[in-house]
Every structure is written in C-alpha cells, then in structure tokens.
Design a protein around this motif. Structure first.
Motif, PDB file in Angstrom:
ATOM      1  N   HIS A 256       0.852  -1.192   0.000  1.00 54.65           N
ATOM      2  CA  HIS A 256       0.000   0.000   0.000  1.00 54.65           C
ATOM      3  C   HIS A 256       0.891   1.247   0.000  1.00 54.65           C
ATOM      4  CE1 HIS A 256      -3.398  -2.580   1.188  1.00 54.65           C
ATOM      5  NE2 HIS A 256      -2.586  -3.126   2.072  1.00 54.65           N
ATOM      6  N   GLN A 257       0.331   2.372  -0.432  1.00 55.04           N
ATOM      7  CA  GLN A 257       1.065   3.638  -0.392  1.00 55.04           C
ATOM      8  C   GLN A 257       0.906   4.249   1.005  1.00 55.04           C
ATOM      9  OE1 GLN A 257      -0.691   5.231  -4.184  1.00 55.04           O
ATOM     10  NE2 GLN A 257       1.437   5.776  -4.604  1.00 55.04           N
ATOM     11  N   LEU A 258       1.572   3.613   1.943  1.00 56.24           N
ATOM     12  CA  LEU A 258       1.463   3.984   3.346  1.00 56.24           C
ATOM     13  C   LEU A 258       2.850   3.984   3.972  1.00 56.24           C
ATOM     14  CD1 LEU A 258      -1.578   1.699   4.272  1.00 56.24           C
ATOM     15  CD2 LEU A 258      -1.634   4.208   4.077  1.00 56.24           C
TER      16      LEU A 258
ATOM     17  N   SER B  89       2.768  11.509  -1.294  1.00 62.18           N
ATOM     18  CA  SER B  89       2.563  11.395  -2.741  1.00 62.18           C
ATOM     19  C   SER B  89       1.119  11.054  -3.105  1.00 62.18           C
ATOM     20  CB  SER B  89       3.502  10.337  -3.325  1.00 62.18           C
ATOM     21  OG  SER B  89       3.249   9.070  -2.739  1.00 62.18           O
ATOM     22  N   VAL B  90       0.308  10.647  -2.132  1.00 64.85           N
ATOM     23  CA  VAL B  90      -1.106  10.356  -2.364  1.00 64.85           C
ATOM     24  C   VAL B  90      -1.905  11.621  -2.075  1.00 64.85           C
ATOM     25  CG1 VAL B  90      -3.095   8.989  -1.611  1.00 64.85           C
ATOM     26  CG2 VAL B  90      -0.828   7.922  -1.796  1.00 64.85           C
ATOM     27  N   SER B  91      -2.608  12.126  -3.088  1.00 60.65           N
ATOM     28  CA  SER B  91      -3.388  13.354  -2.916  1.00 60.65           C
ATOM     29  C   SER B  91      -4.575  13.107  -1.999  1.00 60.65           C
ATOM     30  CB  SER B  91      -3.891  13.855  -4.272  1.00 60.65           C
ATOM     31  OG  SER B  91      -4.856  12.950  -4.797  1.00 60.65           O
ATOM     32  N   ASP B  92      -5.144  14.182  -1.456  1.00 61.38           N
ATOM     33  CA  ASP B  92      -6.339  14.050  -0.626  1.00 61.38           C
ATOM     34  C   ASP B  92      -7.482  13.418  -1.423  1.00 61.38           C
ATOM     35  OD1 ASP B  92      -5.125  15.099   1.585  1.00 61.38           O
ATOM     36  OD2 ASP B  92      -6.093  17.064   1.488  1.00 61.38           O
ATOM     37  N   GLU B  93      -7.590  13.798  -2.691  1.00 62.59           N
ATOM     38  CA  GLU B  93      -8.663  13.253  -3.527  1.00 62.59           C
ATOM     39  C   GLU B  93      -8.537  11.736  -3.652  1.00 62.59           C
ATOM     40  OE1 GLU B  93     -10.446  13.672  -8.089  1.00 62.59           O
ATOM     41  OE2 GLU B  93      -8.802  14.961  -7.422  1.00 62.59           O
ATOM     42  N   THR B  94      -7.324  11.271  -3.940  1.00 63.29           N
ATOM     43  CA  THR B  94      -7.101   9.828  -4.050  1.00 63.29           C
ATOM     44  C   THR B  94      -7.297   9.153  -2.702  1.00 63.29           C
ATOM     45  OG1 THR B  94      -5.551  10.147  -5.881  1.00 63.29           O
ATOM     46  CG2 THR B  94      -5.417   8.057  -4.683  1.00 63.29           C
ATOM     47  N   ALA B  95      -6.829   9.803  -1.639  1.00 58.87           N
ATOM     48  CA  ALA B  95      -6.965   9.229  -0.303  1.00 58.87           C
ATOM     49  C   ALA B  95      -8.438   9.054   0.069  1.00 58.87           C
ATOM     50  CB  ALA B  95      -6.251  10.107   0.715  1.00 58.87           C
ATOM     51  N   ARG B  96      -9.298   9.995  -0.336  1.00 55.85           N
ATOM     52  CA  ARG B  96     -10.736   9.867  -0.030  1.00 55.85           C
ATOM     53  C   ARG B  96     -11.342   8.646  -0.716  1.00 55.85           C
ATOM     54  NH1 ARG B  96     -10.521  15.487  -1.228  1.00 55.85           N
ATOM     55  NH2 ARG B  96     -10.384  16.703   0.703  1.00 55.85           N
ATOM     56  N   GLN B  97     -10.854   8.349  -1.918  1.00 56.12           N
ATOM     57  CA  GLN B  97     -11.346   7.166  -2.615  1.00 56.12           C
ATOM     58  C   GLN B  97     -10.887   5.884  -1.930  1.00 56.12           C
ATOM     59  OE1 GLN B  97      -9.887   7.640  -6.608  1.00 56.12           O
ATOM     60  NE2 GLN B  97     -11.022   9.537  -6.974  1.00 56.12           N
ATOM     61  N   ARG B  98      -9.675   5.890  -1.442  1.00 52.53           N
ATOM     62  CA  ARG B  98      -9.126   4.687  -0.819  1.00 52.53           C
ATOM     63  C   ARG B  98      -9.593   4.523   0.626  1.00 52.53           C
ATOM     64  NH1 ARG B  98      -2.803   4.938  -2.944  1.00 52.53           N
ATOM     65  NH2 ARG B  98      -3.302   4.778  -5.161  1.00 52.53           N
ATOM     66  N   PHE B  99      -9.806   5.629   1.290  1.00 51.10           N
ATOM     67  CA  PHE B  99     -10.170   5.595   2.707  1.00 51.10           C
ATOM     68  C   PHE B  99     -11.428   6.440   2.919  1.00 51.10           C
ATOM     69  CE2 PHE B  99      -5.499   5.413   2.298  1.00 51.10           C
ATOM     70  CZ  PHE B  99      -5.271   4.130   2.778  1.00 51.10           C
ATOM     71  N   PRO B 100     -12.583   5.939   2.470  1.00 50.22           N
ATOM     72  CA  PRO B 100     -13.815   6.732   2.527  1.00 50.22           C
ATOM     73  C   PRO B 100     -14.237   7.077   3.953  1.00 50.22           C
ATOM     74  CG  PRO B 100     -14.288   4.449   1.899  1.00 50.22           C
ATOM     75  CD  PRO B 100     -12.808   4.620   1.832  1.00 50.22           C
TER      76      PRO B 100
END
Length: 219
Positions: free
Chosen positions: A172-174, A191-202
């Motif tokens: 994972h990108q963690l 490197s993970v944007s907030d937008e992408t993070a919201r998709q991965r971690f709703p």
C-alpha cells in the motif's frame, strides 16, 4: 561504494551448514534476513542465534528466510551449534554461511577490502564490524541495514516489527509512524493526494497537522 537502502544485495556462492548455495537463487522471491557475526564461540552471538531460532516460525509466517554468516568455516559452525543448544535450549534451524577467507564480509562492506588474513589468524575484535543485519526484499534490494557493536545483542522482536512495516508499505502507499506495531494506525504518504486518499479511505483520516494523515491499518 558502501551498500545502502535500495542497493542490490550482492550475489555469491558459498558453503553453508545446509550445503552449497548461490545466494540469489536461494533467495528466490522471498524476503530475507541476513545477519553476520565476527567469530564463532562468541557470547553475544551465541545468544542471538538461539534467540532467533526460537522465533523462526514468526519469520516463516511472514515468508522471510533467515541466514547467518560468521567469519569462520562451516565445520566450526557445526561445532558451535552444540554450545548454542546448551546455552539457549535451541539449535540453529537456518543455514549459517562459512566465510573463512572474509570474501563475503568484504562483499557486503562489513570488512574493508584491504583486511588481511583469514578466520584462523583473526580475532573477533579484528572482525568487530561484521555485526550487520540486512533485510532484503523479493526484488533482491536491501530494505534495511543496521550494525551493532559486539557488546549489544540484537532485538529480533524489532526486526519482526520492521518486516511487518516493510511488507505493509510494499502493498500500500502507506508509511508507519514512530513505535508503530501491527494493527495500529498508519500514515498516508505525501505522494497520495487528498482526492485519491478519499477514494481509498472513505471513512476519512485524522490530521493533527496538514501533512500528517493517520488512518486505520488496512486488513
């Protein structure tokens, strides 16, 4: 150049207590811990080999191969195994590399290239820098390297903790924060944007400061 994180671990052919190996072939696609010793029949190293042998099943469970190296011949390793059993209640249950000509210790940068003599002519203090532990990934790259003085035994619970972190973050990108243990919150990398993070971690995350995003560890 000294080996560092992301260096390819050197390949070599060597005698071990479990036969001849070609290191990269022996590694296959496994994770690996290689840890070195300056001499057989030394007190701290005796306790270390017994200690890691006792928890080998924890390394097996994580798909991690163990291999030791000591600057002595394999025949001496076999004799040393009796002392390890007597001192710790556990025989070595992983291969130990013989390195009487110092070749592999030099290859991994644990001894200088101009180190002279062989194992019979050198004391443990002559080889004191051969006290390094490497964690190597399935890609043959070094993921961690740490050297210990002869007076300080290694903590293999910490090695297992690091492996848990490395394997999690490889999937994972963690990242993992200070003193993290498996099951605790982890860090979303920058490197993970907030937008992408919201998709991965709703379910969202906690941000005590804008650049630190803490989220529950994924299963």
């Amino acid at each position: 150049m000294p080996l560092s994180i992301n260096s390819i671990a050197p390949d070599f052919k060597a005698h071990t207590t479990e036969g001849m190996i070609q290191f990269h072939d022996w590694l296959g696609d496994s994770w690996c811990v290689l840890f070195s010793h300056p001499k057989d029949f030394t007190p701290v190293c005796t306790t270390e080999i017994g200690s890691v042998a006792k928890v080998k099943d924890e390394f097996d469970r994580r798909g991690v191969k163990l291999i030791g190296l000591s600057v002595d011949p394999v025949a001496e390793h076999m004799r040393w195994a009796g002392d390890i059993l007597a001192a710790t209640g556990q025989s070595p249950n992983f291969p130990m590399i013989g390195d009487p000509d110092l070749r592999i210790a030099k290859l991994f940068g644990m001894l200088p290239e101009d180190a002279t003599g062989d194992s019979a002519s050198r004391t443990a203090m002559d080889n004191a820098t051969a006290r390094t532990l490497f964690i190597i990934g399935p890609d043959k790259k070094i993921k961690l390297t740490v050297s210990y003085p002869m007076t300080t035994g290694r903590n293999f619970d910490e090695v297992l903790r690091v492996i848990d972190s490395l394997q999690l973050t490889a999937r994972h990108q963690l990242a993992t924060p200070a003193n993290w243990i498996s099951g605790e919150d982890v860090v979303i990398v920058p490197s993970v944007s907030d937008e992408t993070a919201r998709q991965r971690f709703p379910g969202g995350w906690e941000s005590p400061v804008p650049y630190l995003r803490l989220v529950g560890m994924p299963s």
